[in-house]
Design a protein around this motif. Sequence first.
Motif, PDB file in Angstrom:
ATOM      1  N   GLN A 107      -0.112   4.902  -2.783  1.00 61.16           N
ATOM      2  CA  GLN A 107      -1.082   4.134  -2.122  1.00 61.16           C
ATOM      3  C   GLN A 107      -1.076   2.755  -2.532  1.00 61.16           C
ATOM      4  N   SER A 108      -0.913   2.653  -3.945  1.00 58.15           N
ATOM      5  CA  SER A 108      -0.968   1.190  -4.143  1.00 58.15           C
ATOM      6  C   SER A 108       0.502   0.409  -3.586  1.00 58.15           C
ATOM      7  N   LEU A 119       2.263   1.396  -1.055  1.00 51.81           N
ATOM      8  CA  LEU A 119       2.320   1.169   0.278  1.00 51.81           C
ATOM      9  C   LEU A 119       1.804   0.152   0.793  1.00 51.81           C
ATOM     10  N   GLU A 120       0.727  -0.658   0.047  1.00 51.75           N
ATOM     11  CA  GLU A 120      -0.066  -1.749   0.616  1.00 51.75           C
ATOM     12  C   GLU A 120       0.952  -2.947   0.592  1.00 51.75           C
ATOM     13  N   HIS A 121       2.128  -2.770  -0.150  1.00 49.55           N
ATOM     14  CA  HIS A 121       2.925  -3.892  -0.165  1.00 49.55           C
ATOM     15  C   HIS A 121       4.432  -3.485   0.215  1.00 49.55           C
TER      16      HIS A 121
END
Length: 214
Positions: free
Chosen positions: A18-19, A21-23
Amino acid sequence: MRILIVCSSGISTSIMVQSMLEHALDDEYIEAISIGKLPILIEKFDIVLVAPQISFMYDAIKEQCVNAKTECFLINNVVYGSMDGFSTMQSVREYMKNKAIKIEHNKKVIHMALFCMSGLSSYILKDLIVEEAKKQGYLLECDAFAVSKIYSNYNDYDIYVLGPQVFYMSENIRDLIHNKPIYIIDTKDYGCMNVEEILGCIITNLQEYRIIED
């Protein structure tokens, strides 16, 4: 780029996904799994990221990756502990970039001689073949000659390719060279300049002679 993250159960890696995917960019796909599912999915991914809590399994995982022709990368313990998706993505991109540069530098250059009746059609064809080879990831250097110049231009090539109109010269060439492949282009492929099919046959010949790896 397809990224697979593995840990013992897949729970903590789901948070890291999830972390990350933010980037992530539009062409970057990321999935997290438990180590037990790795053999099933490994070939579908470009790189496997190993969580630090199973670093003791890294060598075994890396061996699986080598067999599957997939890259393997151990996530930094500090980065993983803080679930720093940005730093992880940056590290993965840099790793893959450096790997690609290394592969490009280590590629074998294929030297090919192309013969036709007068040299005119082969000059047109050679540029198309070189361009197609580049698209497929091969480094190909091609020299085109009229068949009348064959006796002065036959040294130091990996493969000798003949247009269908000069197929009768294949035995003459075979007498000049030793343990190198000769390929006669199919008449239909030559007529329509089907470079994808022509290059495919050239690569197959080179692989059979173990001049390049399959």
